[in-house]
Scaffold this active site. Structure first.
Site, mmCIF file in Angstrom:
data_model
loop_
_atom_site.group_PDB
_atom_site.id
_atom_site.type_symbol
_atom_site.label_atom_id
_atom_site.label_comp_id
_atom_site.label_asym_id
_atom_site.label_seq_id
_atom_site.Cartn_x
_atom_site.Cartn_y
_atom_site.Cartn_z
ATOM 1 N N LYS A 31 3.829 -39.566 28.953
ATOM 2 C CA LYS A 31 4.935 -39.271 29.884
ATOM 3 C C LYS A 31 5.053 -37.762 30.097
ATOM 4 O O LYS A 31 5.305 -37.307 31.212
ATOM 5 C CB LYS A 31 6.251 -39.840 29.321
ATOM 6 N N GLN A 46 13.075 -44.023 23.855
ATOM 7 C CA GLN A 46 11.764 -44.616 23.602
ATOM 8 C C GLN A 46 11.906 -45.797 22.644
ATOM 9 O O GLN A 46 12.485 -45.660 21.563
ATOM 10 C CB GLN A 46 10.828 -43.540 23.016
ATOM 11 N N ASP A 81 14.380 -46.182 32.999
ATOM 12 C CA ASP A 81 13.693 -47.370 32.478
ATOM 13 C C ASP A 81 14.323 -48.656 33.036
ATOM 14 O O ASP A 81 13.806 -49.748 32.797
ATOM 15 C CB ASP A 81 13.770 -47.411 30.940
#
Ligand code: NDP
Length: 276
Positions: free
Chosen positions: A47, A91, A114
């Site tokens: 990322k 994460q 997300d």
């Protein structure tokens, strides 16, 4: 035909890069990691690299497993208020001792790149405009790139996770597909997969989908990733299936690169939402 996620994702990334150049401010993606997870480190690095390539700032915040949950909550609230932060990711996986759902739902839904907050999930369910989880979005974009129309088609998803399969189910339903969802307790998986015009497998069980389980000339999307002795495998027995279907994604090089591209797309989308 083999669906080239790598090639298509780099086209998307190039167009995002161009669009970002002309914005009035620099975008920032913030990734929060809690505890140590080996696989997470590699995903976070990926990322960071993609953000750098596109000219997006990357902020990495790391908490030890011993950190108090309240401190992490306060950090998220601070990031929500920070005008310089465009997108926030926690994460996954987060160590069990933390309330992952609570932490995710503290993220401002307009910064939730997300697409995992309850607000964005509910909007997806209602077919409203929202930030959509990156892998499901990547699958849909890949289908569109190859002009595969799912309207009225039998689409079978193998897997029922919150991260991948359930959002995918909603997206496909919103596109007028007839969607069936299978999982580890499904009896006679083959009886479903055999009838799939589009089969999407997201289990992480290598070679789960075999030649005798597919419909000829169907479309096969392999989301699964398993690492065996340093090699990457999908869920699908690619070599024995590729000549019997009309479209198939490889692993690696199929859905994986699309996921990262969709994350970058979501950072740009989040910026637009915040501006409005
Ligand atoms: P989960 O582990 O959360 O879910 C796996 C699903 O597969 C579960 O619903 C499980 O069923 C089902 N399943 C397991 N074994 C079988 C079986 N034998 N038959 C039918 N269903 C089965 O994984 P995710 O959804 O998060 O990810 C799925 C895969 O996709 C993983 O390999 C992951 O690494 C990969 N992935 C790939 C990405 C990419 O960018 N390409 C991004 C994200 C994930 P049950 O619910 O009954 O246990």
């Amino acid at each position: 035909m083999i669906m080239n996620g790598k090639e298509f994702s780099s086209k998307i990334l190039n167009s995002i890069k161009e669009e970002i150049k002309n914005l009035d401010k620099k975008l920032t993606l913030c990734v929060i990691q809690i505890g140590e997870d080996e696989a997470s480190k590699a995903y976070i690095k990926q990322k960071e690299n993609k953000s750098n390539e596109l000219g997006i700032n990357f902020k990495y915040i790391k908490f030890n497993e011993e950190e108090s949950e309240i401190n992490i909550e306060n950090e998220i609230l601070k990031l929500n208020k920070d005008q310089n932060i465009t997108g926030i990711i926690i994460q996954l996986p987060v160590p069990n001792k933390f309330n992952t759902n609570k932490l995710i739902n503290l993220i401002d839904s307009n910064k939730d790149v997300d697409g995992l907050t309850n607000i964005n999930k509910a909007k997806l369910l209602n077919n409203e405009e929202c930030l959509i989880p990156c892998t499901p979005l990547g699958v849909i974009e890949l289908l569109k790139a190859y002009n595969i129309d799912v309207k009225g088609k039998n689409v079978v998803i193998v897997g029922r996770s919150n991260l991948v399969s359930k959002p995918l189910f909603n997206l496909l339903l919103n596109m007028d597909a007839t969607v069936t969802m299978c999982h580890s307790k499904t009896k006679d998986l083959k009886s479903y997969t055999k009838n799939a015009d589009v089969l999407i497998s997201a289990t992480g069980k290598s070679h789960l989908i075999k030649e005798d389980m597919i419909k000829e000339n169907s479309v096969i999307i392999d989301v699964g990733i398993s690492r065996i002795k340093g090699n990457l495998y999908g869920d699908v027995d690619f070599d024995n299936i590729k000549d019997k279907v009309s479209y198939i994604t490889p692993v690696p090089g199929g859905v994986g690169p699309m996921t990262v591209a969709m994350l970058m797309k979501n950072v740009l989308e989040a910026y637009k939402k915040q501006k409005n």
